[in-house]
Design a protein around this motif. Structure first.
Motif, PDB file in Angstrom:
ATOM      1  N   HIS A  40       0.845  -1.204   0.000  1.00 22.92           N
ATOM      2  CA  HIS A  40       0.000   0.000   0.000  1.00 22.92           C
ATOM      3  C   HIS A  40       0.882   1.257   0.000  1.00 22.92           C
ATOM      4  CE1 HIS A  40      -4.023   1.680   1.790  1.00 22.92           C
ATOM      5  NE2 HIS A  40      -3.479   2.535   0.956  1.00 22.92           N
ATOM      6  N   TRP A  41       1.881   1.272   0.887  1.00 20.62           N
ATOM      7  CA  TRP A  41       2.785   2.420   0.972  1.00 20.62           C
ATOM      8  C   TRP A  41       3.544   2.603  -0.353  1.00 20.62           C
ATOM      9  CZ3 TRP A  41       7.990   3.141   0.286  1.00 20.62           C
ATOM     10  CH2 TRP A  41       8.501   4.395   0.656  1.00 20.62           C
ATOM     11  N   HIS A  42       4.051   1.515  -0.925  1.00 12.88           N
ATOM     12  CA  HIS A  42       4.820   1.619  -2.172  1.00 12.88           C
ATOM     13  C   HIS A  42       3.983   2.220  -3.303  1.00 12.88           C
ATOM     14  CE1 HIS A  42       8.761  -0.193  -1.357  1.00 12.88           C
ATOM     15  NE2 HIS A  42       8.125  -0.974  -0.494  1.00 12.88           N
ATOM     16  N   LYS A  60       4.013  23.215  -6.533  1.00 14.14           N
ATOM     17  CA  LYS A  60       3.551  23.620  -7.863  1.00 14.14           C
ATOM     18  C   LYS A  60       2.404  22.766  -8.386  1.00 14.14           C
ATOM     19  CE  LYS A  60       8.139  25.236  -9.223  1.00 14.14           C
ATOM     20  NZ  LYS A  60       9.249  25.020 -10.154  1.00 14.14           N
ATOM     21  N   SER A  61       1.965  21.779  -7.635  1.00  9.36           N
ATOM     22  CA  SER A  61       0.907  20.875  -8.096  1.00  9.36           C
ATOM     23  C   SER A  61      -0.132  20.690  -7.001  1.00  9.36           C
ATOM     24  CB  SER A  61       1.499  19.507  -8.459  1.00  9.36           C
ATOM     25  OG  SER A  61       0.470  18.555  -8.643  1.00  9.36           O
ATOM     26  N   ALA A  62      -1.386  20.791  -7.383  1.00  9.48           N
ATOM     27  CA  ALA A  62      -2.491  20.570  -6.440  1.00  9.48           C
ATOM     28  C   ALA A  62      -3.308  19.346  -6.850  1.00  9.48           C
ATOM     29  CB  ALA A  62      -3.366  21.819  -6.378  1.00  9.48           C
ATOM     30  N   HIS A  63      -2.709  18.436  -7.601  1.00 10.04           N
ATOM     31  CA  HIS A  63      -3.430  17.256  -8.081  1.00 10.04           C
ATOM     32  C   HIS A  63      -3.549  16.156  -7.031  1.00 10.04           C
ATOM     33  CE1 HIS A  63      -4.139  18.334 -12.281  1.00 10.04           C
ATOM     34  NE2 HIS A  63      -2.979  18.974 -12.199  1.00 10.04           N
ATOM     35  N   LEU A  64      -2.760  16.242  -5.979  1.00  9.79           N
ATOM     36  CA  LEU A  64      -2.835  15.265  -4.894  1.00  9.79           C
ATOM     37  C   LEU A  64      -3.121  16.000  -3.587  1.00  9.79           C
ATOM     38  CD1 LEU A  64       0.315  13.029  -5.571  1.00  9.79           C
ATOM     39  CD2 LEU A  64      -2.023  12.680  -6.383  1.00  9.79           C
ATOM     40  N   PRO A  65      -3.805  15.347  -2.658  1.00 10.19           N
ATOM     41  CA  PRO A  65      -3.988  15.959  -1.340  1.00 10.19           C
ATOM     42  C   PRO A  65      -2.638  16.173  -0.660  1.00 10.19           C
ATOM     43  CG  PRO A  65      -5.523  14.141  -1.655  1.00 10.19           C
ATOM     44  CD  PRO A  65      -4.551  14.098  -2.800  1.00 10.19           C
ATOM     45  N   GLU A  66      -2.515  17.246   0.084  1.00  7.77           N
ATOM     46  CA  GLU A  66      -1.243  17.580   0.717  1.00  7.77           C
ATOM     47  C   GLU A  66      -0.778  16.518   1.707  1.00  7.77           C
ATOM     48  OE1 GLU A  66       0.286  21.459   2.646  1.00  7.77           O
ATOM     49  OE2 GLU A  66      -1.011  22.055   0.975  1.00  7.77           O
ATOM     50  N   ASN A  67      -1.734  15.797   2.327  1.00  9.83           N
ATOM     51  CA  ASN A  67      -1.341  14.791   3.322  1.00  9.83           C
ATOM     52  C   ASN A  67      -0.599  13.606   2.704  1.00  9.83           C
ATOM     53  OD1 ASN A  67      -3.655  13.521   2.141  1.00  9.83           O
ATOM     54  ND2 ASN A  67      -4.084  12.456   4.063  1.00  9.83           N
ATOM     55  N   TYR A  68      -0.543  13.511   1.382  1.00  9.80           N
ATOM     56  CA  TYR A  68       0.201  12.425   0.747  1.00  9.80           C
ATOM     57  C   TYR A  68       1.691  12.515   1.091  1.00  9.80           C
ATOM     58  CZ  TYR A  68      -3.657  10.568  -2.103  1.00  9.80           C
ATOM     59  OH  TYR A  68      -4.806   9.965  -2.530  1.00  9.80           O
ATOM     60  N   MET A  69       2.185  13.706   1.347  1.00 15.49           N
ATOM     61  CA  MET A  69       3.589  13.849   1.743  1.00 15.49           C
ATOM     62  C   MET A  69       3.821  13.190   3.106  1.00 15.49           C
ATOM     63  SD  MET A  69       5.283  15.202  -0.693  1.00 15.49           S
ATOM     64  CE  MET A  69       6.813  15.684   0.087  1.00 15.49           C
ATOM     65  N   GLN A  70       2.888  13.360   4.038  1.00 16.33           N
ATOM     66  CA  GLN A  70       3.030  12.758   5.367  1.00 16.33           C
ATOM     67  C   GLN A  70       2.844  11.241   5.322  1.00 16.33           C
ATOM     68  OE1 GLN A  70       0.935  15.717   5.056  1.00 16.33           O
ATOM     69  NE2 GLN A  70       2.865  16.754   5.472  1.00 16.33           N
ATOM     70  N   LEU A  71       2.104  10.771   4.330  1.00 21.34           N
ATOM     71  CA  LEU A  71       1.838   9.341   4.222  1.00 21.34           C
ATOM     72  C   LEU A  71       2.895   8.586   3.414  1.00 21.34           C
ATOM     73  CD1 LEU A  71      -1.991   9.540   3.401  1.00 21.34           C
ATOM     74  CD2 LEU A  71      -0.964   8.892   5.594  1.00 21.34           C
ATOM     75  N   GLY A  75      10.993   8.118   3.823  1.00 19.33           N
ATOM     76  CA  GLY A  75      11.177   8.158   5.269  1.00 19.33           C
ATOM     77  C   GLY A  75       9.896   7.945   6.068  1.00 19.33           C
ATOM     78  N   THR A  76       8.752   7.929   5.393  1.00 22.24           N
ATOM     79  CA  THR A  76       7.491   7.677   6.097  1.00 22.24           C
ATOM     80  C   THR A  76       7.225   6.181   6.159  1.00 22.24           C
ATOM     81  OG1 THR A  76       6.173   7.853   4.069  1.00 22.24           O
ATOM     82  CG2 THR A  76       6.523   9.885   5.325  1.00 22.24           C
ATOM     83  N   LYS A  77       6.285   5.796   7.011  1.00 22.47           N
ATOM     84  CA  LYS A  77       5.927   4.382   7.102  1.00 22.47           C
ATOM     85  C   LYS A  77       4.500   4.243   7.618  1.00 22.47           C
ATOM     86  CE  LYS A  77       8.378   4.103  11.471  1.00 22.47           C
ATOM     87  NZ  LYS A  77       9.466   3.483  12.204  1.00 22.47           N
ATOM     88  N   TRP A  81       1.023   6.274  10.131  1.00 26.09           N
ATOM     89  CA  TRP A  81      -0.086   6.895   9.417  1.00 26.09           C
ATOM     90  C   TRP A  81      -1.153   7.378  10.382  1.00 26.09           C
ATOM     91  CZ3 TRP A  81      -1.153   3.005   4.841  1.00 26.09           C
ATOM     92  CH2 TRP A  81      -0.180   3.207   3.847  1.00 26.09           C
ATOM     93  N   GLN A  82      -1.639   8.573  10.106  1.00 28.04           N
ATOM     94  CA  GLN A  82      -2.748   9.156  10.863  1.00 28.04           C
ATOM     95  C   GLN A  82      -3.694   9.805   9.870  1.00 28.04           C
ATOM     96  OE1 GLN A  82      -1.285  11.861  13.823  1.00 28.04           O
ATOM     97  NE2 GLN A  82      -0.014  10.328  14.812  1.00 28.04           N
TER      98      GLN A  82
END
Length: 155
Positions: A40-42, A60-71, A75-77, A81-82
């Protein structure tokens, strides 16, 4: 050069999507021993990094929700996830949309020099080539994890 890059992206993404579409629900959130993340993470990581490399997400892109960076950023795992985590189906739909947008990038863009080199890469085309390499690498991880999980589940 840009035509070859786009063809490489299309080929790689088609293999990613074919793999994602064939996944079973009971494998995507299993983290096999020896791996840092889940399938799922990959999938989310492939999407998020391609958006960063190709479209400058999140600045420069708003095509993905911003929380995708935190997910899904490096370095994320999943253990951390929250909040709202997108489903595999949502990620797959976004991957399909993204390849359409990638194919619409003007050919001349691939020759543009970067203001600041990235990992020794100096043009947008070189970054695009790296994005294909990156996606292929994570596809290999997904396939290895899938095999390990399915083998363990059949024992």
């Amino acid at each position: 050069m840009s035509e070859l890059l786009i063809k490489s992206f299309e080929l790689t993404r088609s293999f990613v999507l074919k793999t994602v579409d064939a996944l079973s629900e009971n494998t995507v959130d299993v983290q096999p021993e020896g791996f840092n993340n889940t399938i799922h993470w990959h999938i989310g990581h492939i999407l998020t990094c391609a958006e960063q490399f190709m479209f400058g997400f999140p600045k420069k892109s708003a095509h993905l929700p911003e929380n995708y960076m935190q997910l899904f950023a490096t370095g994320t795992k999943p253990a951390n996830w929250q909040g709202d985590v997108p489903s595999i189906q949502e990620l797959s739909a976004r991957l399909k949309d993204q390849i359409i947008r990638i194919k619409e990038i003007p050919a001349e863009s691939f020759n543009e020099r970067l203001k600041t080199p990235f990992l020794g890469l100096e043009t947008f085309g070189e970054v695009a080539n790296f994005a294909v390499f990156h996606e292929s690498n994570h596809l290999g991880q997904i396939l290895a994890m899938k095999r390990m999980i399915e083998t363990a589940q059949t024992k």
